[in-house]
Design a protein around this motif. Structure first.
Motif, PDB file in Angstrom:
ATOM      1  N   TYR A 257      -9.108   6.267   1.886  1.00 26.23           N
ATOM      2  CA  TYR A 257      -7.879   6.746   2.526  1.00 26.23           C
ATOM      3  C   TYR A 257      -7.943   8.248   2.750  1.00 26.23           C
ATOM      4  N   ASN A 258      -7.287   8.692   3.827  1.00 24.22           N
ATOM      5  CA  ASN A 258      -7.355  10.094   4.215  1.00 24.22           C
ATOM      6  C   ASN A 258      -6.083  10.871   3.930  1.00 24.22           C
ATOM      7  N   GLU A 259      -4.940  10.182   3.882  1.00 20.87           N
ATOM      8  CA  GLU A 259      -3.677  10.888   3.687  1.00 20.87           C
ATOM      9  C   GLU A 259      -2.644   9.979   3.046  1.00 20.87           C
ATOM     10  N   MET A 260      -1.587  10.621   2.497  1.00 28.09           N
ATOM     11  CA  MET A 260      -0.503   9.888   1.849  1.00 28.09           C
ATOM     12  C   MET A 260       0.596   9.589   2.860  1.00 28.09           C
ATOM     13  N   SER A 261       1.153   8.404   2.776  1.00 25.12           N
ATOM     14  CA  SER A 261       2.191   7.994   3.712  1.00 25.12           C
ATOM     15  C   SER A 261       3.527   8.672   3.414  1.00 25.12           C
ATOM     16  N   ASN A 262       4.227   9.037   4.487  1.00 27.41           N
ATOM     17  CA  ASN A 262       5.616   9.495   4.372  1.00 27.41           C
ATOM     18  C   ASN A 262       6.556   8.527   5.088  1.00 27.41           C
ATOM     19  N   ASN A 263       6.071   7.323   5.301  1.00 26.87           N
ATOM     20  CA  ASN A 263       6.819   6.307   6.032  1.00 26.87           C
ATOM     21  C   ASN A 263       8.036   5.825   5.234  1.00 26.87           C
ATOM     22  N   THR A 264       9.147   5.585   5.915  1.00 28.19           N
ATOM     23  CA  THR A 264      10.350   5.053   5.276  1.00 28.19           C
ATOM     24  C   THR A 264      10.742   3.683   5.833  1.00 28.19           C
ATOM     25  N   GLU A 265       9.985   3.197   6.811  1.00 29.79           N
ATOM     26  CA  GLU A 265      10.286   1.888   7.404  1.00 29.79           C
ATOM     27  C   GLU A 265       9.591   0.801   6.598  1.00 29.79           C
ATOM     28  N   LEU A 266      10.373   0.045   5.829  1.00 28.04           N
ATOM     29  CA  LEU A 266       9.810  -0.959   4.936  1.00 28.04           C
ATOM     30  C   LEU A 266       9.647  -2.286   5.663  1.00 28.04           C
ATOM     31  N   LYS A 267       8.503  -2.418   6.289  1.00 31.37           N
ATOM     32  CA  LYS A 267       8.093  -3.638   6.965  1.00 31.37           C
ATOM     33  C   LYS A 267       6.619  -3.860   6.654  1.00 31.37           C
ATOM     34  N   MET A 268       6.248  -5.098   6.356  1.00 29.59           N
ATOM     35  CA  MET A 268       4.873  -5.375   5.970  1.00 29.59           C
ATOM     36  C   MET A 268       3.886  -5.004   7.081  1.00 29.59           C
ATOM     37  N   LYS A 269       4.224  -5.294   8.333  1.00 29.09           N
ATOM     38  CA  LYS A 269       3.305  -4.984   9.430  1.00 29.09           C
ATOM     39  C   LYS A 269       3.110  -3.482   9.563  1.00 29.09           C
ATOM     40  N   VAL A 270       4.192  -2.735   9.456  1.00 28.79           N
ATOM     41  CA  VAL A 270       4.105  -1.277   9.565  1.00 28.79           C
ATOM     42  C   VAL A 270       3.227  -0.720   8.444  1.00 28.79           C
ATOM     43  N   ILE A 271       3.449  -1.174   7.231  1.00 35.40           N
ATOM     44  CA  ILE A 271       2.692  -0.678   6.072  1.00 35.40           C
ATOM     45  C   ILE A 271       1.217  -1.038   6.206  1.00 35.40           C
ATOM     46  N   ARG A 272       0.931  -2.282   6.570  1.00 32.59           N
ATOM     47  CA  ARG A 272      -0.472  -2.703   6.709  1.00 32.59           C
ATOM     48  C   ARG A 272      -1.168  -1.952   7.832  1.00 32.59           C
ATOM     49  N   ASP A 273      -0.481  -1.768   8.973  1.00 31.83           N
ATOM     50  CA  ASP A 273      -1.093  -1.062  10.102  1.00 31.83           C
ATOM     51  C   ASP A 273      -1.421   0.376   9.734  1.00 31.83           C
ATOM     52  N   ARG A 274      -0.564   1.006   8.954  1.00 31.13           N
ATOM     53  CA  ARG A 274      -0.821   2.384   8.530  1.00 31.13           C
ATOM     54  C   ARG A 274      -1.990   2.421   7.527  1.00 31.13           C
ATOM     55  N   MET A 275      -2.081   1.409   6.679  1.00 29.77           N
ATOM     56  CA  MET A 275      -3.219   1.329   5.762  1.00 29.77           C
ATOM     57  C   MET A 275      -4.525   1.220   6.545  1.00 29.77           C
ATOM     58  N   LEU A 276      -4.502   0.426   7.624  1.00 22.95           N
ATOM     59  CA  LEU A 276      -5.702   0.265   8.450  1.00 22.95           C
ATOM     60  C   LEU A 276      -6.104   1.571   9.122  1.00 22.95           C
ATOM     61  N   ARG A 277      -5.154   2.484   9.260  1.00 16.72           N
ATOM     62  CA  ARG A 277      -5.454   3.798   9.852  1.00 16.72           C
ATOM     63  C   ARG A 277      -5.790   4.842   8.782  1.00 16.72           C
ATOM     64  N   GLY A 278      -5.990   4.392   7.540  1.00 17.65           N
ATOM     65  CA  GLY A 278      -6.415   5.309   6.493  1.00 17.65           C
ATOM     66  C   GLY A 278      -5.287   6.037   5.801  1.00 17.65           C
ATOM     67  N   ILE A 279      -4.052   5.492   5.881  1.00 16.94           N
ATOM     68  CA  ILE A 279      -2.896   6.139   5.248  1.00 16.94           C
ATOM     69  C   ILE A 279      -2.519   5.333   4.006  1.00 16.94           C
ATOM     70  N   ILE A 280      -2.616   5.949   2.834  1.00 20.55           N
ATOM     71  CA  ILE A 280      -2.345   5.246   1.581  1.00 20.55           C
ATOM     72  C   ILE A 280      -0.844   5.048   1.414  1.00 20.55           C
ATOM     73  N   PRO A 281      -0.392   3.854   1.021  1.00 19.64           N
ATOM     74  CA  PRO A 281       1.049   3.603   0.888  1.00 19.64           C
ATOM     75  C   PRO A 281       1.685   4.483  -0.192  1.00 19.64           C
ATOM     76  N   ASN A 282       2.932   4.864   0.064  1.00 15.13           N
ATOM     77  CA  ASN A 282       3.666   5.619  -0.954  1.00 15.13           C
ATOM     78  C   ASN A 282       4.318   4.657  -1.947  1.00 15.13           C
ATOM     79  N   GLN A 283       5.008   5.217  -2.919  1.00 16.29           N
ATOM     80  CA  GLN A 283       5.580   4.403  -3.997  1.00 16.29           C
ATOM     81  C   GLN A 283       6.544   3.350  -3.488  1.00 16.29           C
ATOM     82  N   ARG A 284       7.405   3.713  -2.563  1.00 12.92           N
ATOM     83  CA  ARG A 284       8.387   2.762  -2.043  1.00 12.92           C
ATOM     84  C   ARG A 284       7.704   1.640  -1.272  1.00 12.92           C
TER      85      ARG A 284
END
Length: 347
Positions: free
Chosen positions: A287-314
Motif C-alpha cells: 500500500y502507498n497511502e492511508m485512506s481518508n474516505n468516509t463513504e462506507l460502501k464495500m465496493k468503494v473500500i475495495r476499489d480504493r484498496m486495489l489502487r494501493g490505499i490502505i483502509p482506515n479504522q472506520r
C-alpha cells in the motif's frame, strides 16, 4: 452432603453473561451481596458443569482435561447467549425477507457493533477450583494455560473423548415445540453437545466477538465454507419444513457467488490483505497511502484498496461489520434448521 465440588472459576468481574441454571450447567449471577447486605458485582463467578459423573471427571480425565472440557462447555453457553441475543435483535418478527439483498446487509452494517456480542467470558483468566458452597469460597485452584487448538479438538470430538475415559455421554432427548425457543439454553446446549458439527461451528462463531481478533477472517471463512458444504451434502440433516431454507440458501449464494468479490474474493486475496488473508504466504501488502474516505460502501473500500490505499479504522470496522452480520445470519438460521437428533435420516 458434600459441599465441595470442582468448578470452573471465571476469575474476574468483566463477564456479562447472565447467571443461569439449566440441564447442563449452572453459572453464578453477575451480582451478589456483601457483608453489609449491599448488592455488589462479584469479583469472580463459578461455572458448574452438570453431569451424573461430574465428581469423577477430575480423576478420570485429569485436572487439565477437566479444565478444557469446562471451558468448552462454557463456550457453548457463550455461543447460546450470542445466538439468543442476535436473534432477538436482528431476527425477531418478520423483518428478514427471503430475498435479503446485499444492500440490506450494508445498511445494517452502518450501525452494527460486534462488541455487543463480547461477553468477556473466556478471554480473561479462568481456572479450575475446588469450591465450597457453604463458605462460598474457592479452597484450592488448578491453573492451566488455555489452548485454543485443544479446545477445538474437544468441540469436534467431545463424545468420544468422554466415553473413552469411562464417562457416559449425555442421553438423547427430544424437545416439544413449546421448548424450542432461543431462550431455552438446555435446548441450545443440547444441539451443540449432540451434533459435533454444531458444537464446532458455535464454538468458533463465539470467537468472532472483537474488532481486534487476528483470526477473525480465517475463523469466519471456515464457518461459511463448512455451512455451504453441509448444505450441499447433508440436506437430510436439515428441517426443511420450517420455511427458512431459502433464506439460508440465498445468504450462502450471496457470500460465495453473487457478491463473492466482497467476501471470499477478499478473504483469499493476499495482495490486498497480506498475512490476514487465507493465502497470506503468497505476498506482502503493498500500500502507498492511508485512506481518508468516509463513504462506507464495500465496493468503494475495495476499489480504493486495489489502487494501493490502505483502509482506515472506520473502513476496516465496516468491512468486519458486513462480514460478521452476514455470518451471524447464516449461523443462526443454520443452527435453527439442523435437526435435533445426532443421527438424522432423510424424511
Amino acid at each position: 452432603m458434600n459441599s465441595h465440588s470442582i468448578a470452573l472459576v471465571v476469575n474476574h468481574s468483566h463477564c456479562t453473561l447472565p447467571g443461569t441454571f439449566n440441564d447442563y450447567f449452572s453459572f453464578d449471577d453477575i451480582e451478589g451481596t456483601n457483608i453489609e447486605e449491599g448488592v455488589v458485582r462479584l469479583p469472580y463467578r463459578v461455572f458448574f458443569p452438570r453431569h451424573p459423573q461430574w465428581d469423577e471427571f477430575n480423576e478420570r480425565l485429569g485436572a487439565e482435561q477437566t479444565f478444557i472440557f469446562s471451558r468448552v462447555l462454557l463456550s457453548y453457553y457463550d455461543a447460546a447467549y450470542m445466538l439468543f441475543s442476535f436473534t432477538a435483535k436482528y431476527r425477531s418478527g418478520k423483518d428478514l425477507a427471503n430475498n435479503i439483498s446485499f444492500e440490506d446487509i450494508e445498511r445494517q452494517a452502518q450501525e452494527y457493533n460486534i462488541d455487543d456480542f463480547n461477553y468477556s467470558s473466556l478471554n480473561y483468566e479462568t481456572f479450575l477450583g475446588l469450591y465450597d458452597s457453604h463458605s462460598d469460597r474457592v479452597l484450592n485452584s488448578y491453573s492451566f494455560s488455555h489452548n485454543d487448538l485443544q479446545e477445538l479438538f474437544w468441540a469436534m470430538n467431545m463424545e468420544k473423548l468422554l466415553t473413552s475415559q469411562g464417562i457416559s455421554y449425555y442421553p438423547d432427548r427430544t424437545f416439544t415445540l413449546d421448548e424450542q425457543k432461543t431462550n431455552n439454553f438446555s435446548l441450545l446446549t443440547y444441539k451443540m453437545l449432540k451434533i459435533n458439527e454444531v458444537g464446532m461451528v458455535m464454538h468458533t462463531w463465539r470467537k468472532l466477538n472483537s474488532y481486534n481478533n487476528s483470526d477473525f477472517i480465517n475463523n469466519m471463512s471456515n464457518i461459511l465454507e463448512f455451512i455451504e458444504k453441509d448444505l450441499m451434502k447433508n440436506i437430510h440433516t436439515f428441517n426443511t419444513e420450517i420455511g427458512e431454507l431459502p433464506v439460508l440458501q440465498n445468504l450462502i449464494r450471496l457470500a460465495s457467488k453473487t457478491k463473492r468479490g466482497f467476501y471470499f474474493g477478499l478473504f483469499n486475496n493476499s495482495e490486498l490483505l497480506g498475512f490476514l488473508s487465507r493465502h497470506g504466504s503468497k505476498s506482502l501488502i503493498n500500500y502507498n497511502e492511508m485512506s481518508n474516505n468516509t463513504e462506507l460502501k464495500m465496493k468503494v473500500i475495495r476499489d480504493r484498496m486495489l489502487r494501493g490505499i490502505i483502509p482506515n479504522q472506520r473502513e476496516i470496522q465496516y468491512m468486519l461489520n458486513v462480514w460478521h452480520y452476514t455470518t451471524s445470519l447464516i449461523v443462526t438460521i443454520w443452527f435453527r434448521l439442523k435437526k435435533q437428533m445426532k443421527e438424522s435420516s432423510p424424511s
